[in-house]
Design a protein around this motif. Structure first.
Motif, mmCIF file in Angstrom:
data_model
loop_
_atom_site.group_PDB
_atom_site.id
_atom_site.type_symbol
_atom_site.label_atom_id
_atom_site.label_comp_id
_atom_site.label_asym_id
_atom_site.label_seq_id
_atom_site.Cartn_x
_atom_site.Cartn_y
_atom_site.Cartn_z
ATOM 1 N N LEU A 121 0.837 -1.202 0.000
ATOM 2 C CA LEU A 121 0.000 0.000 0.000
ATOM 3 C C LEU A 121 0.871 1.251 0.000
ATOM 4 O O LEU A 121 0.637 2.201 -0.758
ATOM 5 N N GLY A 122 1.897 1.253 0.858
ATOM 6 C CA GLY A 122 2.779 2.409 0.958
ATOM 7 C C GLY A 122 3.577 2.668 -0.308
ATOM 8 O O GLY A 122 3.926 3.808 -0.615
ATOM 9 N N LEU A 123 3.872 1.603 -1.056
ATOM 10 C CA LEU A 123 4.582 1.770 -2.318
ATOM 11 C C LEU A 123 3.667 2.294 -3.417
ATOM 12 O O LEU A 123 4.008 3.211 -4.162
ATOM 13 N N CYS A 124 2.491 1.685 -3.534
ATOM 14 C CA CYS A 124 1.634 1.925 -4.700
ATOM 15 C C CYS A 124 0.697 3.118 -4.554
ATOM 16 O O CYS A 124 0.171 3.596 -5.556
ATOM 17 N N ASN A 125 0.460 3.590 -3.316
ATOM 18 C CA ASN A 125 -0.436 4.744 -3.195
ATOM 19 C C ASN A 125 0.194 6.028 -3.721
ATOM 20 O O ASN A 125 -0.474 7.049 -3.854
ATOM 21 N N SER A 126 1.501 5.976 -4.030
ATOM 22 C CA SER A 126 2.178 7.159 -4.577
ATOM 23 C C SER A 126 2.578 6.987 -6.037
ATOM 24 O O SER A 126 3.039 7.946 -6.651
ATOM 25 N N LEU A 127 2.420 5.778 -6.575
ATOM 26 C CA LEU A 127 2.903 5.510 -7.929
ATOM 27 C C LEU A 127 2.211 6.366 -8.983
ATOM 28 O O LEU A 127 2.865 6.899 -9.883
ATOM 29 N N THR A 128 0.898 6.478 -8.899
ATOM 30 C CA THR A 128 0.151 7.217 -9.921
ATOM 31 C C THR A 128 -0.179 8.649 -9.512
ATOM 32 O O THR A 128 -0.861 9.365 -10.245
ATOM 33 N N THR A 131 15.061 2.958 2.389
ATOM 34 C CA THR A 131 15.040 2.672 3.823
ATOM 35 C C THR A 131 14.541 1.255 4.092
ATOM 36 O O THR A 131 15.097 0.538 4.922
ATOM 37 N N LEU A 132 13.508 0.876 3.391
ATOM 38 C CA LEU A 132 12.950 -0.457 3.579
ATOM 39 C C LEU A 132 13.975 -1.532 3.262
ATOM 40 O O LEU A 132 14.204 -2.454 4.049
ATOM 41 N N GLY A 133 14.606 -1.425 2.101
ATOM 42 C CA GLY A 133 15.575 -2.438 1.706
ATOM 43 C C GLY A 133 16.837 -2.426 2.543
ATOM 44 O O GLY A 133 17.474 -3.465 2.738
ATOM 45 N N THR A 134 17.208 -1.252 3.056
ATOM 46 C CA THR A 134 18.438 -1.141 3.829
ATOM 47 C C THR A 134 18.292 -1.693 5.238
ATOM 48 O O THR A 134 19.165 -2.394 5.749
ATOM 49 N N PRO A 187 11.517 18.587 0.100
ATOM 50 C CA PRO A 187 12.520 17.790 0.827
ATOM 51 C C PRO A 187 11.986 17.187 2.125
ATOM 52 O O PRO A 187 12.346 16.061 2.480
ATOM 53 N N VAL A 188 11.116 17.906 2.815
ATOM 54 C CA VAL A 188 10.527 17.358 4.038
ATOM 55 C C VAL A 188 9.606 16.190 3.702
ATOM 56 O O VAL A 188 9.575 15.174 4.403
ATOM 57 N N TYR A 189 8.860 16.320 2.597
ATOM 58 C CA TYR A 189 7.997 15.231 2.153
ATOM 59 C C TYR A 189 8.828 13.982 1.841
ATOM 60 O O TYR A 189 8.488 12.871 2.256
ATOM 61 N N VAL A 190 9.924 14.152 1.100
ATOM 62 C CA VAL A 190 10.788 13.007 0.761
ATOM 63 C C VAL A 190 11.380 12.396 2.027
ATOM 64 O O VAL A 190 11.448 11.169 2.165
ATOM 65 N N LEU A 191 11.798 13.243 2.973
ATOM 66 C CA LEU A 191 12.326 12.744 4.236
ATOM 67 C C LEU A 191 11.284 11.894 4.955
ATOM 68 O O LEU A 191 11.592 10.820 5.496
ATOM 69 N N ALA A 192 10.050 12.365 4.957
ATOM 70 C CA ALA A 192 8.984 11.615 5.606
ATOM 71 C C ALA A 192 8.761 10.276 4.926
ATOM 72 O O ALA A 192 8.544 9.250 5.580
ATOM 73 N N ARG A 193 8.844 10.250 3.594
ATOM 74 C CA ARG A 193 8.712 8.996 2.855
ATOM 75 C C ARG A 193 9.867 8.047 3.177
ATOM 76 O O ARG A 193 9.667 6.832 3.312
ATOM 77 N N VAL A 194 11.054 8.600 3.308
ATOM 78 C CA VAL A 194 12.211 7.782 3.676
ATOM 79 C C VAL A 194 12.004 7.162 5.053
ATOM 80 O O VAL A 194 12.261 5.972 5.270
ATOM 81 N N LEU A 195 11.517 7.957 5.999
ATOM 82 C CA LEU A 195 11.286 7.452 7.352
ATOM 83 C C LEU A 195 10.144 6.444 7.376
ATOM 84 O O LEU A 195 10.148 5.506 8.185
ATOM 85 N N GLN A 196 9.163 6.605 6.493
ATOM 86 C CA GLN A 196 8.072 5.647 6.401
ATOM 87 C C GLN A 196 8.583 4.241 6.139
ATOM 88 O O GLN A 196 8.062 3.262 6.676
ATOM 89 N N GLY A 197 9.598 4.128 5.286
ATOM 90 C CA GLY A 197 10.108 2.817 4.909
ATOM 91 C C GLY A 197 10.647 2.011 6.063
ATOM 92 O O GLY A 197 10.748 0.777 5.983
ATOM 93 N N LEU A 198 10.990 2.681 7.172
ATOM 94 C CA LEU A 198 11.501 1.967 8.333
ATOM 95 C C LEU A 198 10.422 1.110 8.986
ATOM 96 O O LEU A 198 10.716 0.075 9.588
ATOM 97 N N GLY A 199 9.151 1.527 8.861
ATOM 98 C CA GLY A 199 8.061 0.752 9.453
ATOM 99 C C GLY A 199 7.963 -0.648 8.877
ATOM 100 O O GLY A 199 8.065 -1.649 9.605
#
Length: 507
Positions: free
Chosen positions: A67-74, A101-104, A145-157
């Motif tokens: 969901l977190g990956l695909c809700n931003s794709l389109t 972040t997720l893969g790392t 940049p704050v939005y991208v940072l938030a997306r990066v932090l999301q991947g940790l979940g």
């Protein structure tokens, strides 16, 4: 079954055949199958309703991940416009930052679960994902940049929830029910992807922050659900000895983990940042070179230094980037809308779930090498169809068949790999074994976007016209054809070697 007897089973102390030890001291290392378990499989005795409740909760980790990956794709362009960002290289960080972040950190997430309890880390991951999803939506009041940072932090979940979900499944079910549990886990991926592809653009039609705020509310509910549905599993190694803080730090392999994470981050950052600044910037290729130095240090530590390596030898017993560019062609060249794309991709719900469940049923009767070859052939055919697809062709030709074949590939390879690793890896390494699989799967999302984006920018002549854009997109899809052809060849070699080994094996 009475409540007291159920609780008694859920608090049964787990026993493994061999205690954790150094590389060469574990008798289970190097064998094809782990030593026979001596513990009670809690979930085997659950009633049907209780078992469904448990499986749905555990599988929600893969659902929320997709969901977190695909809700931003389109919805990339919609989000970018609100910040005044239109550069494709910058927009790709919406996906690749999450995947980075997720893969790392997924490898570390599995290790933390093995050491501090899979349920505890799973719940922590759900809480973190809910919090950072709220933060991602709130970034509308700040900057890109704050939005991208938030997306990066999301991947940790998901990095904390996904490997521990697989470990929980592996520790709570015996082999037969476990295989079907893993199949349902894989089947939840297309459901999550479809939910993201549908509700992402629907919420964006109102206001795009609701894409993430709605996700936060749903994940918060799952956080509470996990507290109830997942049994309290004692940490396997705690009853063997009381460890000091130093011993605990040694078991976490912080030095190896730090080097591994740094290598993955630098390598991925270099490829994805090259889309924005090109390779002419010195810091890009310096990061690229440093990533290999940290990677070499990681393997040296794991093989020579670490007392309890984060990637032990026992774990090593014997694609969304493609979709990203398919969607770019449809949105930017073909003129399709995000909602229309969700409808076009809807067959993945049926074919994806069906494929995963079939694999769960046949995995003990069909060689895993055969399933992997089938998956790679499907990947290859999907890439070829999409690379050849005329932009304005009807949905019922190339796109429909490519979508169906792609789900055959994704939902046969993931459950097969998960089941193979779970059966081959000792119990004390279940979390790490799951992490290895998911690291390979999700790290490729971010890295694949970096590779494909580099190709696109090198051949699209600046992307000033639709013809140039299409030429760049086509290049990335043909790159996918080449990779999947190579993967198919490797799968065929593996199948032949596996056939030869079984033919020569004594009866």
């Amino acid at each position: 079954m009475t409540t007291s007897s159920l609780e008694g089973q859920e608090t049964t102390m787990y026993h493994s055949k061999f205690p954790p030890s150094r590389h060469g001291d574990d008798p289970g290392i190097g064998s094809a199958q782990p030593a026979k378990d001596e513990h009670v499989y809690i979930a085997d005795s659950y009633s049907l309703i209780r078992r469904m409740f448990f499986i749905i909760t555990v599988c929600s980790s893969m659902f929320t991940n997709q969901l977190g990956l695909c809700n931003s794709l389109t919805t990339l362009e919609i989000i970018g416009e609100s910040f005044g960002v239109t550069d494709p290289g910058k927009l790709s960080w919406t996906i690749s930052g999450y995947g980075l972040t997720l893969g790392t950190f997924v490898l570390i997430g599995g290790r933390l679960g093995d050491e501090f309890g899979n349920k505890a880390i799973f719940i922590t991951g759900m809480g973190w994902l809910a919090l950072t999803s709220m933060m991602t939506g709130a970034s509308v009041y700040s900057s890109y940049p704050v939005y991208v940072l938030a997306r990066v932090l999301q991947g940790l979940g998901p990095a904390l929830t996904v490997p521990n979900a697989l470990a929980i499944m592996g520790k709570c079910f015996s082999q037969g029910p476990r295989n079907m549990g893993f199949a349902w886990f894989a089947a939840s991926a297309p459901v999550g992807a479809m939910a993201g592809l549908l509700f992402g653009p629907l919420f964006a039609m109102a206001w795009w922050p609701w894409i993430y705020w709605s996700q936060a509310l749903g994940v918060a509910f799952l956080f509470v659900l996990a507290l109830v549905a997942i049994p309290n599993m004692p940490i396997e190694s705690e009853h063997m000895q009381r460890r000091t803080i130093r011993e605990t730090l040694n078991r976490l392999d912080l030095l190896g983990g730090a080097n591994g994470v740094t290598a993955l981050v630098l390598f991925n950052f270099a490829w994805n940042q090259s889309l924005v600044t090109t390779w002419d910037e010195p810091y890009v290729y310096i990061c690229f070179i440093l990533s290999f130095l940290f990677l070499a240090a990681f393997f040296y530590i794991e093989l020579r230094v670490a007392r309890h390596p984060i990637l032990p030898v026992a774990v090593l017993t014997s694609d969304i980037a493609f979709l990203f560019y398919v969607i770019r062609i449809c949105l930017n060249i073909g003129g399709q809308t995000p909602i229309q794309l969700a409808a076009w991709l809807s067959p993945i719900l049926v074919t994806g779930i069906a494929t995963a469940l079939v694999v769960g049923k046949i995995i003990n009767r069909v060689p895993a090498a055969s399933i992997m070859l089938f998956a790679m052939l499907c990947y290859f055919l999907t890439s070829l169809l999409m690379a050849l697809r005329p932009v304005h062709s009807t949905y019922w030709t190339y796109f429909l068949f490519a979508t169906i074949i792609a789900t055959f590939a994704m939902d046969s390879s993931l459950p097969a790999a998960t089941i193979i690793f779970s059966n081959a890896v000792p119990r004390q390494y279940q979390g790490m074994g799951s992490s290895v699989i998911m690291t390979i799967v999700v790290y490729s999302i971010s890295l694949g976007l970096g590779f494909a984006g580099t190709i696109e920018l090198q051949i699209n002549n600046g992307g000033h016209t639709k013809a140039d854009l299409l030429y760049g997109y086509r290049g990335t899809l043909w790159f996918s054809v080449g990779l999947t052809a190579f993967g198919t060849l490797l799968a065929l070699i593996f199948l032949l070697k596996d056939y030869r080994r079984r033919k020569l094996a004594p009866y």
